[in-house]
Design a protein around this motif. Structure first.
Motif, PDB file in Angstrom:
ATOM      1  N   VAL A 176       0.847  -1.191   0.000  1.00 12.15           N
ATOM      2  CA  VAL A 176       0.000   0.000   0.000  1.00 12.15           C
ATOM      3  C   VAL A 176       0.883   1.242   0.000  1.00 12.15           C
ATOM      4  CG1 VAL A 176      -1.844  -1.192   1.240  1.00 12.15           C
ATOM      5  CG2 VAL A 176      -0.163   0.134   2.521  1.00 12.15           C
ATOM      6  N   GLY A 177       0.312   2.333  -0.465  1.00 12.03           N
ATOM      7  CA  GLY A 177       1.046   3.591  -0.494  1.00 12.03           C
ATOM      8  C   GLY A 177       0.118   4.689  -0.955  1.00 12.03           C
ATOM      9  N   GLY A 178       0.711   5.786  -1.426  1.00  7.79           N
ATOM     10  CA  GLY A 178      -0.089   6.912  -1.874  1.00  7.79           C
ATOM     11  C   GLY A 178       0.392   7.422  -3.208  1.00  7.79           C
ATOM     12  N   CYS A 179      -0.474   8.195  -3.874  1.00  2.00           N
ATOM     13  CA  CYS A 179      -0.100   8.803  -5.151  1.00  2.00           C
ATOM     14  C   CYS A 179      -0.325  10.316  -5.012  1.00  2.00           C
ATOM     15  CB  CYS A 179      -0.915   8.166  -6.280  1.00  2.00           C
ATOM     16  SG  CYS A 179      -0.157   8.319  -7.925  1.00  2.00           S
ATOM     17  N   CYS A 180      -0.880  10.950  -6.011  1.00  3.19           N
ATOM     18  CA  CYS A 180      -0.976  12.411  -6.035  1.00  3.19           C
ATOM     19  C   CYS A 180      -1.666  12.957  -4.780  1.00  3.19           C
ATOM     20  CB  CYS A 180      -1.760  12.860  -7.258  1.00  3.19           C
ATOM     21  SG  CYS A 180      -1.047  12.308  -8.819  1.00  3.19           S
ATOM     22  N   GLY A 181      -1.078  13.991  -4.202  1.00  9.58           N
ATOM     23  CA  GLY A 181      -1.674  14.665  -3.058  1.00  9.58           C
ATOM     24  C   GLY A 181      -1.350  14.045  -1.716  1.00  9.58           C
ATOM     25  N   THR A 182      -0.708  12.886  -1.705  1.00 11.51           N
ATOM     26  CA  THR A 182      -0.372  12.262  -0.416  1.00 11.51           C
ATOM     27  C   THR A 182       0.994  12.750   0.051  1.00 11.51           C
ATOM     28  OG1 THR A 182       0.546  10.307  -1.517  1.00 11.51           O
ATOM     29  CG2 THR A 182      -1.766  10.213  -0.872  1.00 11.51           C
ATOM     30  N   THR A 183       1.131  12.932   1.342  1.00 13.33           N
ATOM     31  CA  THR A 183       2.310  13.558   1.943  1.00 13.33           C
ATOM     32  C   THR A 183       2.951  12.605   2.955  1.00 13.33           C
ATOM     33  OG1 THR A 183       1.019  14.436   3.786  1.00 13.33           O
ATOM     34  CG2 THR A 183       1.140  15.793   1.775  1.00 13.33           C
ATOM     35  N   PRO A 184       4.130  12.952   3.468  1.00 13.60           N
ATOM     36  CA  PRO A 184       4.699  12.126   4.543  1.00 13.60           C
ATOM     37  C   PRO A 184       3.747  11.925   5.717  1.00 13.60           C
ATOM     38  CG  PRO A 184       6.392  13.567   3.667  1.00 13.60           C
ATOM     39  CD  PRO A 184       5.107  13.969   3.001  1.00 13.60           C
ATOM     40  N   GLU A 185       2.940  12.921   6.039  1.00 13.08           N
ATOM     41  CA  GLU A 185       1.999  12.753   7.141  1.00 13.08           C
ATOM     42  C   GLU A 185       0.931  11.705   6.806  1.00 13.08           C
ATOM     43  OE1 GLU A 185       0.021  12.931  10.742  1.00 13.08           O
ATOM     44  OE2 GLU A 185       2.072  13.473  10.162  1.00 13.08           O
ATOM     45  N   HIS A 186       0.462  11.708   5.566  1.00 12.73           N
ATOM     46  CA  HIS A 186      -0.468  10.655   5.150  1.00 12.73           C
ATOM     47  C   HIS A 186       0.160   9.283   5.389  1.00 12.73           C
ATOM     48  CE1 HIS A 186      -2.548  13.855   2.810  1.00 12.73           C
ATOM     49  NE2 HIS A 186      -3.602  13.050   2.866  1.00 12.73           N
ATOM     50  N   LEU A 187       1.411   9.141   4.966  1.00  9.77           N
ATOM     51  CA  LEU A 187       2.044   7.821   5.054  1.00  9.77           C
ATOM     52  C   LEU A 187       2.433   7.477   6.489  1.00  9.77           C
ATOM     53  CD1 LEU A 187       2.201   5.983   2.645  1.00  9.77           C
ATOM     54  CD2 LEU A 187       2.031   8.360   1.940  1.00  9.77           C
ATOM     55  N   ARG A 188       2.710   8.485   7.304  1.00 10.55           N
ATOM     56  CA  ARG A 188       3.006   8.205   8.711  1.00 10.55           C
ATOM     57  C   ARG A 188       1.809   7.521   9.363  1.00 10.55           C
ATOM     58  NH1 ARG A 188       2.002   9.855  13.635  1.00 10.55           N
ATOM     59  NH2 ARG A 188       0.641  11.552  12.964  1.00 10.55           N
ATOM     60  N   GLN A 189       0.613   8.030   9.059  1.00 11.92           N
ATOM     61  CA  GLN A 189      -0.572   7.434   9.671  1.00 11.92           C
ATOM     62  C   GLN A 189      -0.905   6.065   9.065  1.00 11.92           C
ATOM     63  OE1 GLN A 189      -3.891   9.837  10.741  1.00 11.92           O
ATOM     64  NE2 GLN A 189      -2.708  11.755  10.796  1.00 11.92           N
ATOM     65  N   VAL A 190      -0.613   5.886   7.781  1.00 11.95           N
ATOM     66  CA  VAL A 190      -0.792   4.564   7.172  1.00 11.95           C
ATOM     67  C   VAL A 190       0.130   3.554   7.847  1.00 11.95           C
ATOM     68  CG1 VAL A 190      -0.518   3.205   5.061  1.00 11.95           C
ATOM     69  CG2 VAL A 190      -1.577   5.469   4.939  1.00 11.95           C
ATOM     70  N   VAL A 191       1.388   3.957   8.077  1.00  9.77           N
ATOM     71  CA  VAL A 191       2.360   3.075   8.740  1.00  9.77           C
ATOM     72  C   VAL A 191       1.842   2.655  10.111  1.00  9.77           C
ATOM     73  CG1 VAL A 191       4.647   3.002   9.822  1.00  9.77           C
ATOM     74  CG2 VAL A 191       4.387   3.905   7.496  1.00  9.77           C
ATOM     75  N   GLU A 192       1.320   3.618  10.856  1.00 12.17           N
ATOM     76  CA  GLU A 192       0.816   3.328  12.198  1.00 12.17           C
ATOM     77  C   GLU A 192      -0.319   2.302  12.187  1.00 12.17           C
ATOM     78  OE1 GLU A 192      -0.402   6.906  14.069  1.00 12.17           O
ATOM     79  OE2 GLU A 192       1.640   7.577  14.549  1.00 12.17           O
ATOM     80  N   ARG A 193      -1.137   2.340  11.128  1.00 12.23           N
ATOM     81  CA  ARG A 193      -2.346   1.509  11.099  1.00 12.23           C
ATOM     82  C   ARG A 193      -2.128   0.139  10.480  1.00 12.23           C
ATOM     83  NH1 ARG A 193      -6.476   5.562  11.275  1.00 12.23           N
ATOM     84  NH2 ARG A 193      -8.133   4.099  10.721  1.00 12.23           N
ATOM     85  N   VAL A 194      -1.257   0.016   9.481  1.00 13.44           N
ATOM     86  CA  VAL A 194      -1.227  -1.263   8.748  1.00 13.44           C
ATOM     87  C   VAL A 194       0.142  -1.919   8.646  1.00 13.44           C
ATOM     88  CG1 VAL A 194      -3.160  -0.471   7.319  1.00 13.44           C
ATOM     89  CG2 VAL A 194      -0.842  -0.330   6.415  1.00 13.44           C
ATOM     90  N   ARG A 195       1.222  -1.169   8.866  1.00 14.52           N
ATOM     91  CA  ARG A 195       2.532  -1.763   8.651  1.00 14.52           C
ATOM     92  C   ARG A 195       2.742  -2.978   9.555  1.00 14.52           C
ATOM     93  NH1 ARG A 195       6.977  -2.118  11.104  1.00 14.52           N
ATOM     94  NH2 ARG A 195       8.751  -2.866   9.916  1.00 14.52           N
ATOM     95  N   GLY A 196       3.234  -4.055   8.956  1.00 15.13           N
ATOM     96  CA  GLY A 196       3.536  -5.248   9.727  1.00 15.13           C
ATOM     97  C   GLY A 196       2.384  -6.219   9.858  1.00 15.13           C
ATOM     98  N   GLN A 197       1.162  -5.793   9.459  1.00 17.81           N
ATOM     99  CA  GLN A 197       0.040  -6.717   9.507  1.00 17.81           C
ATOM    100  C   GLN A 197       0.240  -7.846   8.497  1.00 17.81           C
ATOM    101  OE1 GLN A 197      -3.733  -4.828   8.988  1.00 17.81           O
ATOM    102  NE2 GLN A 197      -3.490  -3.424  10.718  1.00 17.81           N
ATOM    103  N   VAL A 198      -0.335  -8.979   8.783  1.00 17.62           N
ATOM    104  CA  VAL A 198      -0.311 -10.096   7.834  1.00 17.62           C
ATOM    105  C   VAL A 198      -1.450  -9.887   6.835  1.00 17.62           C
ATOM    106  CG1 VAL A 198      -0.548 -12.593   7.554  1.00 17.62           C
ATOM    107  CG2 VAL A 198       0.644 -11.651   9.556  1.00 17.62           C
ATOM    108  N   PRO A 199      -1.154  -9.938   5.521  1.00 18.91           N
ATOM    109  CA  PRO A 199      -2.235  -9.750   4.539  1.00 18.91           C
ATOM    110  C   PRO A 199      -3.349 -10.772   4.761  1.00 18.91           C
ATOM    111  CG  PRO A 199      -0.087  -9.715   3.452  1.00 18.91           C
ATOM    112  CD  PRO A 199       0.149 -10.133   4.872  1.00 18.91           C
ATOM    113  N   ALA A 200      -4.580 -10.306   4.698  1.00 18.39           N
ATOM    114  CA  ALA A 200      -5.717 -11.203   4.889  1.00 18.39           C
ATOM    115  C   ALA A 200      -5.711 -12.295   3.828  1.00 18.39           C
ATOM    116  CB  ALA A 200      -7.019 -10.408   4.813  1.00 18.39           C
TER     117      ALA A 200
END
Length: 657
Positions: free
Chosen positions: A288-312
């Motif tokens: 997962v990641g971001g494209c146009c309009g996404t910033t480091p802050e967007h990705l910081r919160q994505v990291v907090e929520r999903v990084r390291g989870q096992v894919p369903a």
């Protein structure tokens, strides 16, 4: 473990988070015209002139915890750099961009937390399906793009923001050639862009995209750009349901809103993180990641929520099939057989041949479109004709059919160069007709030459039961060759059984010669036995061979009866003139029974079904049969007429009724 192997391992273990927008981050540093070396807006130049800016952007994303960053090479391709007249620098900018990202990834990596580099390969500004650039030129430029990224240290290649399926093929095949040349195992990711209308820029549905991309041998498939996560949800659901490969998603920060200060992306960091949390849980995303309009802050919160989870876990249910540029067509039709239209064959259709010889291309396209109206699901395109330049004819017609027909194309030729010309014009997933063992399967054989094209382009294949001894006539011979083909294509060419269409061959049974009388039975028995052994393999027939030599009216009836028997034995598809196939209920009892007696060679004292069949149709022409049918229908009350059209599967006139 090297970083690429580590990336593969990470993908199988957990959700990986990539970075967000690159261009807006670079522009925030306000680079000067000198920084762009005079090529204002060409961000890839900064890889050479201002590496400090590019590395700072990578650092900003690594600092918030992402696992990988994309290289600043989205426009390092033939078309995009060509806009600045610097297309000779594709490799240079690609290598430089990957090297910078590799340096920062290595800086942020630890033994417990490796960081990765995705080599970005953008779509450029030229669409090969529309003839903006030749396929081969684009493919070779993408090979250079990929070679530079690999040399610079990319762990994977990401072909992204794809809007034309033929451009996807060019990029993926170019990348695979570069990977092979480098002798490295570099995963390839392909991400398409679905517009707000629910299709890619040229009208391709997500089913068509999956049908084309998965057989190319990529490692991940996904979506990016154009829309926010909300608009991507249904397309991701489709991929999760049907795709065997890991999935990725890099949405924009919502749909852009035009303001006095330019485009504004409304999706908050929290909303993006919530969307990815839902996607990873419901659709089993791996990247997962971001494209146009996404910033480091967007990705910081994505990291907090999903990084390291096992894919369903997913249990995909693939649907084997082919695709036009626009839509996927399954090889298995729910209520009928798959009809492959035979009228765009220069050897079988006089009208098509004459139009092709006169180079009346629009007439050729009209014949193709008419088959769609007649009920065909795919088109058999054959241009082989003595004295013609088959490569030129195939290039011309495949190019036109690619956008003019909504049906997938079966490329029908004995010449590898002609098949290649067709494949290089079709963004959809084609079927190659045919491969066989007529001259063996060794090096230099036609079988090997054609299969190399099939494998590279991810095509499906019609395989004929022909071996070094000739065309198989008995059921045992047909099945023996079919088994050899299936085992060879799966073990040595990496094909899936369900992408192999076996043609058990049929021959004329109305010649009166004793040795041809059982040809219909042998074909039916071969189909039945083959489907018993390989339930998932597909089967087809060039149906009209069975009736060769009879008058047109008799041919319609014999073809229809024989097709019905073959379908009952397990036949999945047939190369036919769909409008000339009659439902069994429309054939008078005696005519149907005599046709069956011919097929099963039921002769007895004083009765030869062939002789009786010819008597029944003496003086009867096909036009009168169709006129009688049309007149009978028009004489019925509307609701009865509608009922008959539905029961008989007759589309012509249905909409008007």
């Amino acid at each position: 473990m090297n970083s690429t192997a580590s990336f593969r391992q990470a993908l199988s273990d957990r959700v990986i988070v990539a970075d967000g927008a690159m261009g807006t981050m670079l522009q925030a540093y306000d680079p000067t015209l000198d920084d762009f070396d005079g090529h204002e807006g060409c961000n890839e130049v900064l890889n050479v002139t201002r590496p400090d800016i590019v590395k700072a952007v990578h650092d900003a994303y690594f600092e918030v915890g992402v696992d990988c960053v994309e290289t600043n090479t989205f426009g390092a391709n033939l078309a995009a750099l060509g806009e600045y007249d610097i297309s000779d620098r594709v490799y240079e900018y690609s290598e430089a961009g990957a090297r910078l990202a590799r340096e920062r990834a290595d800086h942020w990596s630890t033994a417990e937390r490796p960081r990765f580099v995705l080599g970005s390969m953008g779509p450029g500004t030229k669409l090969p399906t529309l003839g903006h650039l030749p396929y081969a030129t684009l493919r070779d430029a993408y090979r250079d793009n990929a070679a530079g990224l690999i040399a610079g240290g990319a762990d994977a290649l990401i072909v992204e923001t794809c809007q034309d399926l033929l451009q996807v093929k060019a990029a993926v095949i170019g990348a695979k050639r570069a990977v092979h040349a480098a002798g490295r195992d570099v995963p390839i990711i392909a991400q398409v862009t679905i517009e707000t209308n629910g299709a890619m820029l040229l009208g391709s549905e997500i089913g068509a995209a999956l049908s084309v991309i998965e057989p190319l041998g990529v490692d991940l498939i996904g979506l990016n750009c154009a829309t926010g996560p909300a608009e991507m949800s249904e397309h991701l659901r489709y991929l999760a349901k049907h795709c065997r490969l890991p999935l990725s998603c890099m949405p924009n920060a919502g749909l852009p809103e035009l303001t006095s200060d330019g485009a504004h992306y409304p999706l908050s960091p929290s909303d993006l993180a919530s969307a990815h949390e839902t996607f990873t849980r419901e659709y089993g995303l791996s990247l997962v990641g971001g494209c146009c309009g996404t910033t480091p802050e967007h990705l910081r919160q994505v990291v907090e929520r999903v990084r390291g989870q096992v894919p369903a876990a997913r249990r995909p249910r693939p649907e084997a099939g082919a695709a036009s540029l626009y839509q996927h067509v399954s090889f298995r039709q729910d209520t009928s057989y798959l009809a492959i239209g035979e009228r765009t064959n220069a050897n079988g259709s006089k009208a098509f041949r004459e139009a092709m010889l006169a180079e009346n291309w629009e007439e050729c396209v009209d014949i193709a479109r008419a088959q769609s109206r007649d009920g065909a699901h795919m088109l058999d395109l054959c241009v082989d004709y003595v004295g013609r330049d088959g490569v030129a004819d195939m290039s011309e017609l495949a190019f036109r059919f690619a956008t003019a027909s909504t049906l997938p194309i079966v490329l029908d030729s004995t010449e590898p160069a002609v098949l290649e010309a067709g494949l290089e014009m079709l963004g959809g997933r084609a079927v190659i007709n045919s491969v066989n063992y007529e001259d063996g399967d060794g090096p230099g054989s036609r079988f090997q030459k054609i299969m190399k094209l099939v494998k590279e382009h991810g095509a499906a294949v019609i395989a004929l039961t022909i071996d070094e001894e000739g065309q198989a006539r008995t059921a045992e011979w047909k099945v023996r060759v079919a088994v050899r083909l299936i085992e060879d294509l799966t073990a040595n060419w990496g094909m899936k059984v369900e992408d192999i269409i076996i043609d058990c061959l049929t021959f004329p049974i109305a010649t009166g010669q004793e040795e041809t009388r059982r040809d219909g039975i042998e074909t039916i028995e071969a189909i039945r036995e083959l489907k018993r052994r390989y339930p998932t393999v597909q089967t087809t027939l060039g149906l009209s061979n069975i009736s060769f030599g009879l008058n047109p009216a008799a041919r319609i009836v014999l073809n229809s009866v024989f097709l019905n028997e073959c379908v009952n034995a397990g036949l999945d598809s047939a190369i036919v003139h769909a409008s000339k196939i009659l439902p069994m209920a429309r054939i008078p009892d005696e005519q149907r029974q005599v046709a069956l007696d011919m097929v099963y060679d039921r002769r007895r004292e004083g009765y030869d079904p062939l002789q009786r069949f010819m008597e029944l149709y003496e003086g009867v022409d096909a036009a009168s049969m169709r006129q009688d049918r049309a007149a009978e229908l028009l004489g019925l009350p509307l609701w009865e007429r509608l009922k008959r059209r539905v029961v008989d599967g007759e589309k012509k006139g249905l909409e008007a009724d």
